[in-house]
Scaffold this active site. Structure first.
Site, PDB file in Angstrom:
ATOM      1  N   HIS A 123       0.836  -1.203   0.000  1.00 30.47           N
ATOM      2  CA  HIS A 123       0.000   0.000   0.000  1.00 30.47           C
ATOM      3  C   HIS A 123       0.873   1.256   0.000  1.00 30.47           C
ATOM      4  O   HIS A 123       0.551   2.242  -0.635  1.00 30.47           O
ATOM      5  CB  HIS A 123      -0.902   0.028   1.245  1.00 30.47           C
ATOM      6  CG  HIS A 123      -1.987  -1.012   1.220  1.00 30.47           C
ATOM      7  ND1 HIS A 123      -3.325  -0.690   1.265  1.00 30.47           N
ATOM      8  CD2 HIS A 123      -1.944  -2.358   1.132  1.00 30.47           C
ATOM      9  CE1 HIS A 123      -4.048  -1.795   1.228  1.00 30.47           C
ATOM     10  NE2 HIS A 123      -3.224  -2.826   1.153  1.00 30.47           N
ATOM     11  N   ASP A 174      -6.295   5.282   1.483  1.00 27.01           N
ATOM     12  CA  ASP A 174      -6.764   4.072   0.806  1.00 27.01           C
ATOM     13  C   ASP A 174      -7.874   3.372   1.566  1.00 27.01           C
ATOM     14  O   ASP A 174      -8.421   3.904   2.528  1.00 27.01           O
ATOM     15  CB  ASP A 174      -5.611   3.162   0.387  1.00 27.01           C
ATOM     16  CG  ASP A 174      -4.968   2.411   1.527  1.00 27.01           C
ATOM     17  OD1 ASP A 174      -5.523   2.414   2.641  1.00 27.01           O
ATOM     18  OD2 ASP A 174      -3.903   1.826   1.287  1.00 27.01           O
TER      19      ASP A 174
END
Ligand code: UDP
Length: 498
Positions: free
Chosen positions: A21, A124
């Site tokens: 990520h 995210d």
């Protein structure tokens, strides 16, 4: 962060501390800064160290980018100083503590949103609460999706229509509903929280649901790769999106060091792995890696070792060890010694400079766990893949590679499991590994076709980030749109003040 100039766009990025990520989000932040946006990345100290060199270098070239460091509550969760990223978790207990520490960062991040007054935040799926933060500040939140458009669509339609619930066994096949192509999976290949409703299901549902409440989605993907699925995700989920990938190739273009790749730099000048690869013929070496998180059971490591050795093809294999791996030590050390003597294999312990390795001409194929970043990085290097998904959405990515793009050879994994719960039953046998390696690295017609398609996609990946390419244009459009939003909200505010 109050503006250098009234039109300067200020954007905050909050990467989730796991390499899959964090690396693509930091690369995206760097791309924003390289296109004139004033960027702040919020993260903890140890995480910042893994990419700060790249940020300092960008800053020294005049790009408006900086890192805002916050405190990781190591002592509060019972972790040693410096363990702040899920990749450092070598046991389930440790992973739990790292996750708790990450959750506790929310208040510090929210305070910074308030103090720095950004024009937009990019976060995210792991931070659904930032939708409300953005609402309170009256600014857009962009949802950064760190996997394929295909996987987002497949997951959406499976969650909506639940086709797996109509089957009697976990290994029976169902066709994923809603997709333009007929793609099959089996229930056991779905994440456990989708297979059966549990406390985790609502936790994950909230993450996905936060996408439709966001201003739009940023995909680390590109038009030539999966445009149909990007359009489908827009119509199904109902948000706008911008595909601006591959961001690693773009942000690190012209950088021979390829940023830091998610680790503190420990490479000497002429590393041994490079000498080893230099001694090999072009496209002759298979690169084997299961990403930043997975630590395989000893029995699986033994099968991989035999499968690779029996295949007769040269390989470079990245191995990450578990806490309790003491008894497997001697097998691996003997294997490593044998491979050194025969010069057939090279083992990298714990962490590899993956971007640099994949770009080396000696690499001819990749065994991947189908983590999206590894897929894109392999694809950007024009490399075909053996697909060996482990957990989360990696099984969808396998279908994209094998069935849609036809550049992947599945090794045949049946069940979706995180490494902490992987047992003997899930072991992929040496014969299956050997079969896939011989097919991919061999000189048969099927291998040639797979290679040709992979090369074409690699070329497309390079074109799309050039000026005038699809990803390039998408990034420019997104930044322009955010600037317009800033101007119109400032106008609306000044009218109210009048
Ligand atoms: N990575 C790396 N060296 C390693 C393992 C991983 O540089 O030894 C990088 C890899 O290049 C990719 C990221 O870490 O950018 C892993 O992300 P991915 O989505 O492939 O998988 P995950 O680790 O999230 O399962």
């Amino acid at each position: 962060m109050e503006s250098e100039s009234p039109h300067q766009l200020n954007v905050i990025f909050v990467p989730y501390p796991t390499p899959g990520h964090m690396i693509p989000m930091v690369d995206t932040a760097r791309l924003f800064a390289k296109h004139g946006v004033s960027v702040t990345i919020i993260t903890t100290h140890a995480n910042a160290l893994t990419f700060q060199e790249a940020i300092d270098s960008d800053f020294s070239y005049g790009y408006p980018i900086r890192t805002q460091v916050i405190q990781f509550p190591a002592a509060q969760v019972g972790l040693p100083e410096g363990v702040e990223n899920l990749k450092d978790g070598t046991s389930l207990e440790m992973l739990g503590k790292i996750s708790s520490g990450i959750i506790m960062l929310q208040d510090q991040i929210e305070l910074l949103f308030h103090d720095l007054k950004p024009d937009c935040i990019v976060t995210d799926m792991t931070s659904p609460w930032t939708v409300e933060s953005a609402e309170k500040l009256g600014i857009p939140r962009l949802y950064f999706y760190s996997s394929s458009c295909f996987s987002n669509c497949a997951s959406y339609f499976i969650r909506k229509y639940r086709p797996h619930e109509k089957l009697d066994s976990g290994t029976q096949k169902f066709t994923i509903p809603g997709l333009p192509e007929s793609i099959e999976m089996s229930p056991l290949q779905l994440a456990e929280w989708i297979r059966a409703k549990s406390a985790y299901s609502s936790y994950f549902e909230a993450m996905f649901e936060s996408e439709s409440r966001s201003y739009g989605t940023i995909y680390n993907s590109f038009h030539e790769l999966e445009n149909d699925y990007e359009k489908l995700s827009n119509s199904a989920i109902g948000t706008k999106s911008w595909s601006i990938g591959p961001v690693a190739a773009w942000a690190n273009r012209n950088d021979e060091r390829k940023a830091n790749g998610g680790t503190i730099r420990d490479l000497e000048k002429e590393p041994e792995w490079l000498n080893w690869l230099d001694s090999k013929k072009n496209e002759s070496v298979l690169y084997v890696s299961f990403g930043s998180l997975t630590r395989l059971p000893q029995a699986q490591i033994v099968e991989i070792a035999h499968g690779l050795e029996n295949s007769g093809h040269d390989f470079m294999w990245v191995i990450r060890k578990k806490d309790e791996d003491g008894d497997g030590e001697s097998f691996l050390l003997e294997f490593e010694q044998r491979m050194k003597e025969s010069k057939m294999g090279y083992i990298i312990w714990n962490w590899a400079p993956q971007l640099l390795i994949l770009d080396h001409p000696a690499i001819g194929g990749v065994v991947t766990h189908c983590g999206w970043n590894s897929v894109l990085e392999s694809l950007n290097a024009g490399l075909p893949m053996i697909t060996w998904p482990m957990f989360a959405e990696q099984f969808y990515n396998e279908r994209l590679l094998a069935d849609v793009l036809k550049i992947g050879v599945p090794v045949g994994v049946k069940e979706n499991k995180f490494w902490t719960s992987m047992g003997e039953e899930e072991i992929v046998r040496r014969e299956e590994i050997l079969k896939a390696v011989v097919l991919l690295m061999g000189s048969g017609q099927e291998s040639k076709e797979i290679r040709r398609r992979a090369r074409e996609l690699g070329d497309a990946a390079k074109r799309t980030i050039e000026e005038g390419g699809h990803s390039y244009n998408n990034l420019i459009q997104l930044i322009d749109e955010l600037k317009s939003l800033k101007i119109s909200s400032a106008l609306a505010k000044s009218k109210l003040d009048d």
